[in-house]
Design an enzyme around this catalytic site. Structure first.
Site, PDB file in Angstrom:
ATOM      1  N   THR A 313       0.840  -1.204   0.000  1.00 28.56           N
ATOM      2  CA  THR A 313       0.000   0.000   0.000  1.00 28.56           C
ATOM      3  C   THR A 313       0.871   1.247   0.000  1.00 28.56           C
ATOM      4  O   THR A 313       0.605   2.209  -0.735  1.00 28.56           O
ATOM      5  CB  THR A 313      -0.926   0.014   1.227  1.00 28.56           C
ATOM      6  OG1 THR A 313      -1.786  -1.140   1.192  1.00 28.56           O
ATOM      7  CG2 THR A 313      -1.787   1.274   1.254  1.00 28.56           C
ATOM      8  N   TRP A 316       2.562   1.551  -3.388  1.00 27.70           N
ATOM      9  CA  TRP A 316       1.601   1.974  -4.419  1.00 27.70           C
ATOM     10  C   TRP A 316       1.537   3.495  -4.496  1.00 27.70           C
ATOM     11  O   TRP A 316       1.393   4.067  -5.583  1.00 27.70           O
ATOM     12  CB  TRP A 316       0.216   1.414  -4.102  1.00 27.70           C
ATOM     13  CG  TRP A 316      -0.840   1.811  -5.099  1.00 27.70           C
ATOM     14  CD1 TRP A 316      -1.194   1.160  -6.244  1.00 27.70           C
ATOM     15  CD2 TRP A 316      -1.678   2.988  -5.040  1.00 27.70           C
ATOM     16  NE1 TRP A 316      -2.196   1.842  -6.896  1.00 27.70           N
ATOM     17  CE2 TRP A 316      -2.507   2.966  -6.178  1.00 27.70           C
ATOM     18  CE3 TRP A 316      -1.808   4.037  -4.140  1.00 27.70           C
ATOM     19  CZ2 TRP A 316      -3.458   3.953  -6.429  1.00 27.70           C
ATOM     20  CZ3 TRP A 316      -2.749   5.034  -4.400  1.00 27.70           C
ATOM     21  CH2 TRP A 316      -3.557   4.984  -5.526  1.00 27.70           C
ATOM     22  N   HIS A 317       1.664   4.158  -3.345  1.00 29.83           N
ATOM     23  CA  HIS A 317       1.529   5.609  -3.315  1.00 29.83           C
ATOM     24  C   HIS A 317       2.736   6.329  -3.909  1.00 29.83           C
ATOM     25  O   HIS A 317       2.609   7.497  -4.306  1.00 29.83           O
ATOM     26  CB  HIS A 317       1.295   6.092  -1.881  1.00 29.83           C
ATOM     27  CG  HIS A 317      -0.121   5.922  -1.423  1.00 29.83           C
ATOM     28  ND1 HIS A 317      -0.607   4.737  -0.907  1.00 29.83           N
ATOM     29  CD2 HIS A 317      -1.161   6.789  -1.401  1.00 29.83           C
ATOM     30  CE1 HIS A 317      -1.879   4.888  -0.596  1.00 29.83           C
ATOM     31  NE2 HIS A 317      -2.243   6.117  -0.890  1.00 29.83           N
ATOM     32  N   GLY A 318       3.861   5.698  -3.955  1.00 31.92           N
ATOM     33  CA  GLY A 318       5.008   6.380  -4.531  1.00 31.92           C
ATOM     34  C   GLY A 318       6.270   5.540  -4.496  1.00 31.92           C
ATOM     35  O   GLY A 318       6.423   4.670  -3.638  1.00 31.92           O
ATOM     36  N   PHE A 463       0.941   9.980  -8.091  1.00 33.59           N
ATOM     37  CA  PHE A 463       0.949   8.579  -7.695  1.00 33.59           C
ATOM     38  C   PHE A 463       0.451   7.676  -8.809  1.00 33.59           C
ATOM     39  O   PHE A 463       0.397   6.484  -8.653  1.00 33.59           O
ATOM     40  CB  PHE A 463       0.106   8.373  -6.443  1.00 33.59           C
ATOM     41  CG  PHE A 463       0.456   9.356  -5.329  1.00 33.59           C
ATOM     42  CD1 PHE A 463       1.774   9.588  -5.019  1.00 33.59           C
ATOM     43  CD2 PHE A 463      -0.533  10.039  -4.678  1.00 33.59           C
ATOM     44  CE1 PHE A 463       2.110  10.497  -4.020  1.00 33.59           C
ATOM     45  CE2 PHE A 463      -0.204  10.943  -3.668  1.00 33.59           C
ATOM     46  CZ  PHE A 463       1.102  11.176  -3.353  1.00 33.59           C
TER      47      PHE A 463
END
Length: 463
Positions: A313, A316-318, A463
């Site tokens: 998670t 996934w954001h960066g 993102f």
């Protein structure tokens, strides 16, 4: 092209709606597809090819999976589809992160590729990947019409920043939908509320958080102002975008899933993640956490499952270590809550639960927005009065006074109070007059801000 831009609001959207409502039903999906491809190409002319490749790849894979259901060939096709999706995401988003990490650990000097990040790739690859997985599981039927399927993949209201819409969410509406006057009115109202969140609140909070990062006059108070302002900025930025996407979808006859449910009203980290970015949380739950065994395994494996999900998670954001740390940070608190303190939290007064939750969240957003691990460490030291910084500073007091009213409005806006007031107005006779005036007022004020050229980025585009 930004939703919160003059060109989108008064030219592109108006034209697309006009054409969409005029053409017959058989042409509505092709019109939306062409409009969506143009919308993406306006900002990413080169990478529009990724959308076309992704659409064609998953469409062909899903047809093969359905035709060979239950066979090894279907499983191989699913693996092939997932590899293509993850390969595309991995190359464009993570290749330089991995190269940089290898260089840092091994002392090598492998040159970075410098490949730019295509906008929205994290969103549309997850959507297409969930489609082929659901076809393999038998939860949806493969769509045999390429135009219809490509419309789902490229649908511009939610293409570049969510919410993550699964094929099953809008399967029936892709085939047959109608748009009533009520749908249009609800869609316009929802869009304008999101626009107001973004332009009037998120942008203002962004100016305050940017003031901290640009200042040399640091203090404990300034760090807390920064943490609060950035938390409110990212909430109103992303929830505002989600509101706009849901409103636009409604104008075109789609019912997209909700993405936020007043997360700052939560009383635990567990509850917070049931209310924040709900479509992403649901995606990881159904396609990663449950396949790993979820909570129906030994405690050690359950902790492993949580660690995997939250590391992913964060990633996934960066493509940076601060995002991985951010995900692991939340995974740690979720483990602590579920194993040790959840029963205690249920017994203590609500105010105690909020006192526990809010500082944990503020620290998480400082990690999220950190430029490096060293920067995060230095900021957190200042936050808790370490490192010799004063409690207050001249700039901190100046910005506190300047933004006090906006901070109060944003804090109240993050609660359920505005929704409750809106529900009462909608149920009253005055709604016929007040609601259109409210929407018109938001549009006028937002337009004035946009014409003025105010700070206007969408955080989740990166993102």
């Amino acid at each position: 092209m930004l939703f919160s831009s003059i060109s989108f609001l008064y030219f592109y959207l108006a034209l697309i709606l006009l054409v969409y409502y005029i053409v017959p039903k058989s042409c509505k999906n092709p019109v939306l597809l062409l409009a969506s491809l143009f919308f993406y190409a306006y900002g990413e002319p080169v990478y529009v090819s990724l959308l076309i490749i992704s659409s064609l790849s998953d469409w062909l894979h899903s047809l093969y999976i359905e035709a060979h259901r239950g066979s090894r060939g279907a499983k191989r096709a699913l693996i092939s589809s997932v590899i293509i999706n993850l390969g595309m995401l991995g190359f464009f988003k993570y290749i330089d992160f991995f190269i940089g990490s290898i260089n840092a650990v091994l002392g090598t000097h492998i040159p970075l590729t410098g490949v730019p990040l295509p906008i929205g790739i994290s969103f549309f690859t997850f959507q297409t990947m969930s489609y082929t997985i659901d076809v393999y599981r038998g939860r949806v039927k493969a769509n045999r019409n390429l135009i219809t399927f490509a419309t789902f993949v490229c649908l511009f209201p939610q293409l570049i920043a969510g919410p993550i819409v699964r094929y099953a969410d809008i399967d029936a509406e892709l085939a047959e939908r109608s748009t009533t006057i009520d749908d249009v009115a609800i869609g316009i109202r929802r869009f304008c509320v999101g626009l107001g969140k973004k332009v009037l609140i998120a942008n203002s909070m962004g100016e305050l958080s940017t003031a901290f990062t640009a200042s040399a006059d640091q203090s404990v108070l300034f760090v807390w102002l920064y943490g609060v302002s950035f938390a409110l900025q990212i909430y109103f930025d992303f929830s505002g975008y989600s509101d706009m996407a849901i409103g636009l979808g409604r104008m075109f006859g789609f019912h997209f899933p909700e993405n936020f449910d007043h997360p700052f009203m939560s009383q635990s980290i567990t509850e917070f993640w049931r209310r924040w970015h709900m479509t992403l949380g649901g995606w990881f739950r159904d396609y990663v956490y449950f396949p790993l065994g979820g909570s129906r395994v030994s405690r050690a494996k359950w902790i492993r499952n949580l660690c995997i999900v939250w590391a992913l998670t964060g990633l996934w954001h960066g493509a940076a270590w601060n995002f991985v740390l951010w995900g692991v940070y939340f995974g740690f608190f979720l483990c602590i809550e579920k194993l040790y303190i959840m029963n205690w939290l249920k017994k203590v007064p609500r105010i105690v639960r909020h006192i526990y939750l809010l500082p944990v969240l503020l620290v998480s957003f400082i990690i999220f927005n950190g430029t490096s691990l060293a920067n995060i460490g230095a900021t957190l030291k200042m936050m808790f009065g370490l490192g010799g910084v004063p409690l207050v500073s001249t700039e901190a007091l100046y910005y506190l006074k300047s933004y006090a009213v906006l901070l109060l409005i944003a804090a109240v806006g993050a609660t359920t109070l505005p929704r409750r007031i809106g529900a009462r107005i909608s149920a009253s006779r005055a709604a016929v007059v007040l609601e259109p005036l409210f929407v018109l007022a938001i549009m006028i004020v937002c337009t004035a801000y946009l014409v003025d050229g105010s700070f206007n980025p969408f955080l989740y585009f990166r993102f």
